[in-house]
Structure formats: structure tokens, C-alpha cells
Design an enzyme around this catalytic site. Structure first.
Site: not given
Ligand code: AMP
Length: 113
Positions: A99-101, A28-30, A95, A86
Site C-alpha cells: 500500500h501507498m500512503h 481513507r486511512d482509518i 499491514v 513502508n
Molecule cells: P503501514 O504501517 O504502512 O502498514 O500502514 C497501515 C495503515 O493501514 C495504517 O495507517 C492504518 O491506520 C491503516 N489501516 C489499518 N486498518 C485499516 C482499515 N480497516 N481501514 C483503513 N485503514 C486501515
């Protein structure tokens, strides 16, 4: 390597992991932007979509398959959902680990930018 998602894969920092297999994990996204906001990532450190080789491209199909399964599990298959990857600075990637949302559970805006 100082990568937060590699640390999640290694279990070095806590996360709400809801799926894992040999190739990928999902958690789950934080900072969720929707009632369902999951991240599907490869275990392997691939910095971005732009770094994905042709030989690795089946990994993205695998991630989509995982997302579809998780959408069903979260009960949003019928209502609909969005998958987003992204890529790079102007693509909004924060990050640097592919990764895929998976977003759903509310009506998402039609805007992409
Ligand atoms: P992006 O902008 O596509 O790189 O998205 C990175 C996502 O990672 C964001 O939605 C953040 O909220 C999420 N994120 C960053 N650190 C963590 C973490 N430790 N656990 C879960 N999600 C995270």
C-alpha cells in the site's frame, strides 16, 4: 486469506473507498495522520514492495498516478504532499498487503525516521 486489505477489496469489511479501477483501489486511512491520509493499494495481494516482481512494477507507477489524481481532487496538489510505502518490519509496515500512503493538508515534518 486473512488479509484486512484483501477483505476491503472484496467488500467484506467496510471502508471509505474513494477510487477504484481494475488494478487498484484507494480509501481513507482509518487512523489519519494528516487532514488528507489516503491509502492506495493493488487489488492483487502482494505482501510488500520486496515481493513485487519486475513484471508487476508498472503497478507502482499506476499507484503514483492515482495518488497524483487524488491529491488534485483533495486540493493539495499546490500545497504539497507525501507518498510513502513502508516495507517490512523495520520499514514500519504493519499491514502485509502492498500500500501507498498519500499524506497532506498540513506541513509534514522533514523527519523520515
Ligand atoms: P503501514 O504501517 O504502512 O502498514 O500502514 C497501515 C495503515 O493501514 C495504517 O495507517 C492504518 O491506520 C491503516 N489501516 C489499518 N486498518 C485499516 C482499515 N480497516 N481501514 C483503513 N485503514 C486501515
Amino acid at each position: 486469506m486473512d488479509c484486512i486489505f484483501c477483505k476491503i477489496v472484496a467488500g467484506e469489511i467496510p471502508s471509505d473507498i474513494i477510487y477504484q479501477d481494475e488494478e487498484a483501489i484507494a480509501f481513507r486511512d482509518i487512523e489519519p495522520k494528516a487532514p488528507v491520509h489516503l491509502l492506495i493499494i493493488p487489488r492483487k495481494h502482494i505482501p510488500s514492495l520486496a515481493d513485487l516482481t519486475e513484471a508487476e512494477s508498472s503497478l507502482v507507477a499506476h499507484m503514483v498516478n492515482i495518488a497524483n489524481q487524488l491529491a488534485a481532487k483533495e486540493g493539495i496538489s499546490a500545497s504539497g504532499y507525501r507518498l510513502v510505502i513502508n516495507c517490512g518490519e523495520q520499514g514500519g509496515q504493519l499491514v502485509p498487503h502492498l500500500h501507498m500512503h498519500l499524506l497532506g493538508g498540513r506541513h509534514l515534518s522533514g523527519a523520515l525516521g
